[in-house]
Design an enzyme around this catalytic site. Structure first.
Site, mmCIF file in Angstrom:
data_model
loop_
_atom_site.group_PDB
_atom_site.id
_atom_site.type_symbol
_atom_site.label_atom_id
_atom_site.label_comp_id
_atom_site.label_asym_id
_atom_site.label_seq_id
_atom_site.Cartn_x
_atom_site.Cartn_y
_atom_site.Cartn_z
ATOM 1 N N GLU A 177 27.542 56.816 61.437
ATOM 2 C CA GLU A 177 28.762 57.089 60.671
ATOM 3 C C GLU A 177 29.767 57.860 61.539
ATOM 4 O OE1 GLU A 177 27.917 58.570 56.691
ATOM 5 O OE2 GLU A 177 26.996 56.661 56.156
ATOM 6 N N GLU A 209 21.952 51.376 55.754
ATOM 7 C CA GLU A 209 21.916 52.296 54.609
ATOM 8 C C GLU A 209 22.489 51.564 53.405
ATOM 9 O OE1 GLU A 209 23.284 56.334 55.107
ATOM 10 O OE2 GLU A 209 22.634 56.369 57.223
HETATM 11 O O1 AHR Z 1 21.422 58.704 53.233
HETATM 12 C C1 AHR Z 1 22.121 59.906 53.091
HETATM 13 C C2 AHR Z 1 23.334 59.981 54.002
HETATM 14 O O2 AHR Z 1 24.261 59.005 53.629
HETATM 15 C C3 AHR Z 1 23.102 59.705 55.455
HETATM 16 O O3 AHR Z 1 22.662 60.816 56.143
HETATM 17 C C4 AHR Z 1 24.454 59.297 55.948
HETATM 18 O O4 AHR Z 1 24.405 58.431 57.052
HETATM 19 C C5 AHR Z 1 25.098 58.674 54.729
HETATM 20 O O5 AHR Z 1 26.356 59.169 54.502
#
Ligand code: AHR
Length: 551
Positions: A215, A349
């Site tokens: 990110e 994710e």
């Molecule tokens: O999964 C929780 C968080 O969500 C992670 O650390 C991040 O990459 C995302 O914003």
């Protein structure tokens, strides 16, 4: 004739079909699925069924790592029940150590004798969700008991490939190549190889997948795409290979941010830099905004994991299905920069993200309960990945245990599976199969959204073929109507047998808990084979897996 009696009588109809006529029951089915046996979309990368573990809340500590001296059954400190369950679903890849944590992590802190490892402030220490910990615990002050060697052992025990996320925000490029050296340099070749040997493994780990930051548009540095491209170049220009075909995964967009993707690849193009190791472009998409379009605020848009009505049930799917658009749009844009398609999408994710309040223990930051609703969302998401097998090369559900869209919940000696685990179990047969073009036709479902009628597809799914086994997975999101479904195989094949399993519950809020670990379970569902068709009833609010063996 009611539907059940109709199905009982359907062997006659099957005989009619054998002579080429469309069987009478076909017209009465609620839904039709046509699987084109000769039209492969691509191979479903097993890595699509990956998992994500972050040094966050109860994921590693209380989830994965219980410690070597623990009375909780463990293998070298790793929770044994978790290992066994991950083997059951053939977990192909596990991502670690983050997430946002990755960009504040110095891998050196987590190697060597455990007693000598430093305690550091965890990335999540200042998260509003951490206030309930009153300043205590490894969730705030990370003692580094679990590091690189423990993670690799976890992967080896489960059969997963490791996927490591590097720190691009707060460590220089040299530390990245040194981490690769620690993991991959041949036995006895470097000082770091000797250090790895002293820590238990003379043999190299041969880690292939490396995330270049996480990110980077947010917690990973708040970069502009051009700035990230510059860092990416610095990080990836020289990384030793040691004979391992390294795969770098670039930190891609939040949701469907096309400007980020475009800006990054334009910047690489300007410098004429496109390393062959760049094999993945990460995408993060959480289904979090259930405000029915009332707000885009990250906190105000969230709703409860357990307390929802029918609208909340359907709205989760409407929001979650946006994943399909993301995959198509990001893939389309990638093609402008990578016409030979070396770079696949890595959705590392995804899952539902609710407001706090349903976590099973205060130490489980970002913890939440996982219901049947989340199982359907996960199934729909995996079906999207399967349908786009030529585009999606890897994915990771966020997160594995005690966090967000978890497959497992644990606390001390208690351990349960969630409905999302069952989805991964039911879908494992897709791994490595040929994704088959499949058409689904079923009346839409409707629900009330801000006084207006909103609609969703009445049946969604995907199909694949592995040898002589065809696997069809499907979700029926309708809370009331079962769907008598006629599945037709298009192409020359004879069905030898078929069976089905289904995950459902009369209560849309159904979930598992330590007190009731089997609240949501997979059951066998009866099917009827009629010539080259299978008839199955998909119950309301269900995820189904239908296996068809070809003769
Ligand atoms: O999964 C929780 C968080 O969500 C992670 O650390 C991040 O990459 C995302 O914003």
């Amino acid at each position: 004739m009611d539907r059940r009696r109709f199905l009982q009588a359907s062997s006659l109809a099957g005989a009619a079909f054998a002579f080429g006529a469309r069987p009478a029951w076909s017209a009465t089915a609620d839904a039709h699925v046509d699987i084109m046996l000769d039209e492969s979309v691509g191979t479903i990368a097993p890595e699509i069924y990956g998992q994500f573990t972050e040094q966050l809340g109860g994921v590693i500590y209380d989830g994965v790592w219980v410690g070597e001296g623990s009375s909780i059954p463990n293998v070298h400190g790793i929770r044994k029940q978790l290992v066994d369950r991950l083997k059951q679903i053939h977990v192909p890849v596990i991502r670690w150590p983050g997430g946002c944590f990755a960009d504040s992590y110095d891998w050196r802190d987590g190697v060597g004798p455990r007693k000598a490892r430093p305690t550091r402030t965890n990335f999540w220490a200042d998260d509003p969700d951490a206030a309930r910990l009153h300043g205590k615990g490894v969730q705030l002050y990370e003692d580094n008991a679990f590091g690189t060697d423990e993670f690799i052992r976890f992967c080896h025990l489960t059969g997963a490939q490791p996927y490591m996320a590097s720190n691009l925000r707060s460590l220089p490029a040299l530390d990245f190549s040194r981490w690769v050296e620690y993991c991959n340099s041949p036995a006895g070749s470097t000082t770091l190889a000797n250090r790895r040997a002293a820590n238990g493994s003379a043999e190299p780990y041969n880690i292939k997948y490396w995330g270049v930051g996480n990110e980077s548009w947010g917690c990973g540095g708040n970069f502009e795409p051009g700035e990230y491209a510059e860092e990416f170049r610095r990080f990836t220009t020289w990384v030793p290979h040691y004979g391992v075909p390294l795969s770098f995964i670039g930190s891609g967009p939040n949701d469907n941010n096309l400007e980020w993707t475009n800006g990054f690849f334009e910047a690489l193009r300007k410098k004429n830099y496109m390393p062959s190791e760049l094999r993945g472009w990460s995408v993060h998409y959480y289904t979090w905004n259930l405000s029915l379009g009332q707000t885009t605020d990250w906190v105000a848009g969230k709703r409860d994991a357990l307390d929802f009505d029918e609208t909340g049930w359907y709205e989760l799917f409407l929001q979650g299905l946006y994943m399909e658009e993301i995959v198509q749009a990001q893939w389309g844009l990638l093609g402008e920069f990578d016409p030979r398609r070396n770079i696949k999408l890595v959705v590392d994710e995804y899952g539902a993200w609710y407001k706090p309040g349903t976590q099973l223990d205060p130490s489980h930051l970002l913890g939440q309960q996982v219901t049947l609703r989340d199982a359907l969302l996960t199934a729909m998401t995996l079906d999207i990945f399967n349908r786009h097998a030529e585009k999606v090369g890897m994915a990771a559900c966020a997160q594995l245990v005690n966090c967000l869209n978890a497959l497992f919940m644990s606390h001390e000696d208690k351990f349960i599976t969630t409905p999302v685990f069952h989805v991964f179990d039911m879908y494992a047969a897709h791994q490595g199969g040929q994704s088959l073009r499949t058409s689904f036709s079923s009346p839409q479902v409707h629900y009330q959204r801000n006084g207006k009628t909103a609609s969703l597809a009445g049946l969604l799914g995907s199909a694949s073929m592995n040898g002589k086994t065809v696997t069809l997975t499907a979700t029926n999101p309708d809370l009331k109507a079962p769907k008598v479904t006629e599945i037709a195989l298009r192409g020359s094949a004879r069905i030898a047998s078929s069976e089905a399993s289904v995950l459902t519950n009369p209560d849309m809020h159904a979930h598992n808990s330590f007190e009731n670990p089997e609240g949501v379970q997979v059951k066998k569902q009866s099917v009827q084979v009629q010539g080259d068709r299978v008839i199955v009833t998909l119950p309301p609010a269900s995820v189904s897996s239908i296996t068809i063996q070809l003769a």
